[in-house]
Design a protein around this motif. Structure first.
Motif, PDB file in Angstrom:
ATOM      1  N   LYS A 284       4.540  -5.534  -7.045  1.00  0.00           N
ATOM      2  CA  LYS A 284       5.724  -6.207  -6.613  1.00  0.00           C
ATOM      3  C   LYS A 284       5.718  -7.510  -7.170  1.00  0.00           C
ATOM      4  O   LYS A 284       6.702  -8.191  -7.493  1.00  0.00           O
ATOM      5  N   GLN A 285       4.427  -8.016  -7.686  1.00  0.00           N
ATOM      6  CA  GLN A 285       4.479  -9.553  -8.148  1.00  0.00           C
ATOM      7  C   GLN A 285       4.611  -9.332  -9.861  1.00  0.00           C
ATOM      8  O   GLN A 285       4.857 -10.609 -10.311  1.00  0.00           O
TER       9      GLN A 285
ATOM     10  N   ASP B 221       5.776  -3.116   4.304  1.00  0.00           N
ATOM     11  CA  ASP B 221       6.429  -1.772   3.621  1.00  0.00           C
ATOM     12  C   ASP B 221       5.291  -1.157   2.977  1.00  0.00           C
ATOM     13  O   ASP B 221       5.721   0.157   2.570  1.00  0.00           O
TER      14      ASP B 221
ATOM     15  N   ASP C 238       1.773  -6.741   4.426  1.00  0.00           N
ATOM     16  CA  ASP C 238       2.634  -5.935   3.664  1.00  0.00           C
ATOM     17  C   ASP C 238       3.000  -4.664   4.529  1.00  0.00           C
ATOM     18  O   ASP C 238       2.787  -3.664   4.083  1.00  0.00           O
TER      19      ASP C 238
END
Length: 248
Positions: free
Chosen positions: A246-247, A215, A213
């Motif tokens: 995000k999930q 980002d 990840d």
């Protein structure tokens, strides 16, 4: 059932967290033999109950709060079933669980068993939690105590070999392969505690986390090359929080 812990230990939150770091996999490989264990425990308990002298008034009062007979047997059975059914299995392969990390999870569970649990039966259940390479390695082992079980398992899977597997996974970019995203931080910290406690280990973990990840590192303004043993824990938590968001 008191035992003596050996080797490195995880932080209490890691060692006792059964909801996040422990996979609740159903027991499937030793159910038939486990039934035999339960039957043997029942027989032993019946024999012991028959041999006990009739309780006096004083002894009855003293032992009124201590389970005995069928109640004690039920307690033993239930405790062994919980240990067998709700414990993470150990394969000895991959990098998710080094021996001492698995031991740190299992020791408190073993120590919490009722005192009237037979050591041989507890060892039997622990052997049943082994799979893959670990099951093969311990196939001919005959540990008579809890300590002997973990000592023999550690001999089969030394820390030096584990560190080599971690290094290869880091170099190949497969460090988090097969790991659920919500477990990244827990797994990273568990592995980190199995590596030499130097900043270079923290940098490698940070780089692996950035690989899955990038980002998150940009958003948090983190530089993986500047990670240290003192900061990596907080970094893992922050990155994990963003991954979880995000999930949703």
């Amino acid at each position: 059932m008191a035992t003596h812990a050996k080797g490195k230990s995880l932080a209490p939150s890691d060692a006792m967290d059964t909801s996040s770091t422990i996979s609740r996999d159903p027991l499937d490989t030793i159910s038939a033999k486990f039934d035999l264990v339960l039957a043997r425990l029942e027989k032993i308990e019946r024999v012991q109950a028959e041999r006990r002298p009739a309780p006096t008034a004083a002894s009855t009062a003293t032992r009124s709060s201590v389970p005995s007979g069928p109640a004690a047997s039920t307690s033993v059975h239930g405790s062994l079933e919980l240990l067998a059914n709700y414990s993470h299995k150990f394969s000895g392969a991959g990098i998710d669980w080094p021996v001492h990390a698995w031991e740190a999870i299992m020791r408190p569970r073993v120590e919490a068993l009722p005192d009237n649990c037979h050591v041989s039966d507890v060892v039997f259940v622990l052997l049943g939690l082994l799979e893959g390479d670990a099951k093969k390695a311990m196939a001919s082992a005959m540990p008579l105590t809890i300590d002997a079980f973990f000592e023999q398992l550690s001999d089969c899977f030394p820390a030096s070999e584990y560190e080599i597997r971690v290094e290869r996974a880091l170099q190949a970019g497969t460090f988090f392969s097969g790991i659920a995203k919500h477990q990244y931080a827990n797994m990273a910290m568990r592995v980190l505690q199995s590596l030499p406690p130097v900043n270079n280990s923290a940098v490698k973990i940070a780089q692996a986390l950035m690989g899955v990840d990038p980002d998150a590192f940009v958003q948090l303004q983190l530089d993986s090359d500047s990670a240290t043993i003192d900061t990596i824990g907080e970094w893992c938590e922050k990155v994990q929080d963003l991954i979880n968001l995000k999930q949703k």
